[in-house]
Motif scaffolding. Structure first.
Motif, PDB file in Angstrom:
ATOM      1  N   ASN A 141      42.902 -78.379 -14.535  1.00 40.82           N
ATOM      2  CA  ASN A 141      43.773 -78.242 -15.655  1.00 40.82           C
ATOM      3  C   ASN A 141      43.082 -78.413 -16.959  1.00 40.82           C
ATOM      4  O   ASN A 141      43.082 -77.604 -17.777  1.00 40.82           O
ATOM      5  CB  ASN A 141      44.977 -79.160 -15.581  1.00 40.82           C
ATOM      6  N   ARG A 142      42.233 -79.334 -17.053  1.00 45.20           N
ATOM      7  CA  ARG A 142      41.410 -79.528 -18.095  1.00 45.20           C
ATOM      8  C   ARG A 142      40.299 -78.691 -18.425  1.00 45.20           C
ATOM      9  O   ARG A 142      40.078 -78.237 -19.582  1.00 45.20           O
ATOM     10  CB  ARG A 142      40.517 -80.742 -17.826  1.00 45.20           C
ATOM     11  N   TYR A 144      40.730 -75.329 -17.860  1.00 46.13           N
ATOM     12  CA  TYR A 144      41.262 -74.245 -18.625  1.00 46.13           C
ATOM     13  C   TYR A 144      41.773 -74.584 -20.151  1.00 46.13           C
ATOM     14  O   TYR A 144      41.664 -73.917 -20.991  1.00 46.13           O
ATOM     15  CB  TYR A 144      42.724 -73.708 -17.934  1.00 46.13           C
ATOM     16  N   GLU A 145      42.408 -75.621 -20.361  1.00 52.58           N
ATOM     17  CA  GLU A 145      42.555 -76.183 -21.518  1.00 52.58           C
ATOM     18  C   GLU A 145      41.406 -76.134 -22.352  1.00 52.58           C
ATOM     19  O   GLU A 145      41.356 -75.911 -23.580  1.00 52.58           O
ATOM     20  CB  GLU A 145      43.227 -77.574 -21.609  1.00 52.58           C
ATOM     21  N   GLU A 146      40.353 -76.464 -21.939  1.00 55.79           N
ATOM     22  CA  GLU A 146      39.196 -76.813 -22.807  1.00 55.79           C
ATOM     23  C   GLU A 146      38.276 -75.363 -23.271  1.00 55.79           C
ATOM     24  O   GLU A 146      37.518 -75.351 -24.016  1.00 55.79           O
ATOM     25  CB  GLU A 146      38.054 -77.446 -22.216  1.00 55.79           C
ATOM     26  N   GLU A 150      46.437 -72.045 -22.487  1.00 56.80           N
ATOM     27  CA  GLU A 150      47.591 -72.885 -22.576  1.00 56.80           C
ATOM     28  C   GLU A 150      48.573 -72.698 -21.302  1.00 56.80           C
ATOM     29  O   GLU A 150      48.750 -71.750 -20.954  1.00 56.80           O
ATOM     30  CB  GLU A 150      48.314 -72.778 -24.114  1.00 56.80           C
ATOM     31  N   LYS A 151      49.014 -74.042 -20.972  1.00 54.05           N
ATOM     32  CA  LYS A 151      50.004 -73.922 -19.984  1.00 54.05           C
ATOM     33  C   LYS A 151      51.390 -73.249 -20.448  1.00 54.05           C
ATOM     34  O   LYS A 151      51.754 -73.626 -21.649  1.00 54.05           O
ATOM     35  CB  LYS A 151      50.353 -75.454 -19.699  1.00 54.05           C
ATOM     36  N   ASN A 167      50.643 -75.314 -11.993  1.00 58.62           N
ATOM     37  CA  ASN A 167      50.793 -74.879 -13.579  1.00 58.62           C
ATOM     38  C   ASN A 167      50.182 -73.421 -13.505  1.00 58.62           C
ATOM     39  O   ASN A 167      49.279 -73.031 -12.995  1.00 58.62           O
ATOM     40  CB  ASN A 167      49.945 -75.983 -14.267  1.00 58.62           C
ATOM     41  N   TYR A 169      48.691 -70.946 -16.543  1.00 59.88           N
ATOM     42  CA  TYR A 169      47.938 -70.924 -17.742  1.00 59.88           C
ATOM     43  C   TYR A 169      47.578 -69.392 -18.139  1.00 59.88           C
ATOM     44  O   TYR A 169      47.565 -68.403 -17.420  1.00 59.88           O
ATOM     45  CB  TYR A 169      46.298 -71.555 -17.761  1.00 59.88           C
ATOM     46  N   GLN A 172      45.347 -68.219 -25.004  1.00 58.65           N
ATOM     47  CA  GLN A 172      46.248 -68.677 -26.183  1.00 58.65           C
ATOM     48  C   GLN A 172      46.581 -67.479 -26.895  1.00 58.65           C
ATOM     49  O   GLN A 172      45.685 -66.514 -27.271  1.00 58.65           O
ATOM     50  CB  GLN A 172      45.505 -69.482 -26.855  1.00 58.65           C
TER      51      GLN A 172
END
Length: 254
Positions: A141-142, A144-146, A150-151, A167, A169, A172
């Protein structure tokens, strides 16, 4: 556009070839074992690797425009790969897996594979990229966020008879739903929520724009909503025969 061979810090990234099948299977087995050894039995992992990455399966996928494999090579050895479903006419793409050999993790190979995969998908006309990660996979999860994702939602998925939260993703700024008028009904196809098919992905179709009431599935192979799922969750398109393949699990993003 991604060149046929891209190198970063001694890592060569290129499209997979038929001769890479054995290396792809080896990396998948090692990566799954390292990431899921405490969750799944060895025989379950072995069965999944043989079914998803057998010679005939991978060779067929390498020969179709609907699947993209990029491999990472270091010192002549295949040490990682990404696998993505490509639906350029939609235009959407789903990153199914990013696998890195346990001996080569924490070296930025996963990040390099992701960036090159995004570039190659863009070169093929894909504008919207999605990926799925188990909620319990903190590093996934981290990751993809980095990297600018976005989820958008979460859902239940089953692994070895147990239920887990997964989750979803997306990049953005990307639109998640596509509107379809079917007779007197308006359906909202969620291109970020898919199931792998034998010919092309199936996408979840909702009867509401918030994506809460699942109507059924959209077959991207023939653009049909006419499909059926039995009690064993076998999904088949009644128009073209596209069938849902076994459930995929999220990858190890290191």
């Amino acid at each position: 556009m991604v060149p046929s061979n891209a190198e970063s810090d001694g890592i060569e990234i290129r499209e997979a070839k038929t001769g890479d099948v054995e290396g792809i299977r080896r990396v998948a087995a090692d990566s799954l074992g390292a990431s899921y050894g405490d969750v799944l039995d060895d025989d379950v992992i072995e069965h999944a690797v043989e079914e998803w990455y057998g010679d005939e399966t991978v060779e067929a996928e390498l020969d179709t425009d609907g699947m993209l494999y990029l491999v990472a090579v270091a010192g002549g050895d295949l040490v990682g790969f990404s696998q993505s479903a490509v639906l350029s006419e939609n235009p959407a793409g789903n990153i199914l897996w990013i696998h890195v050999a346990p001996t080569h993790r924490d070296q930025g190979i996963g990040s390099t594979l992701l960036k090159q995969t995004q570039a190659m998908l863009s070169d093929r006309g894909v504008e919207r990229v999605a990926a799925e990660v188990l909620a319990g996979n903190e590093s996934g999860n981290r990751f993809y966020e980095e990297h600018g994702f976005e989820k958008t939602t979460d859902r239940e998925t089953e692994i070895a008879g147990e239920s887990y939260v997964e989750n979803v993703y997306v990049q953005q700024g990307a639109e998640q739903f596509e509107v379809h008028e079917v007779g007197d009904r308006t359906l909202y196809v969620n291109w970020a929520e898919s199931e792998r098919g034998s010919e092309a992905p199936f996408f979840a179709a909702y009867s509401d724009e918030d994506g809460e009431n699942l109507y059924g599935w959209y077959c991207s192979n023939c653009q049909s909503f006419d499909n059926a799922m039995d009690t064993m969750e076998r999904l088949e398109c009644n128009d073209c025969g596209n069938t849902k393949k076994p459930v995929r699990w999220d990858a190890a993003y290191l």
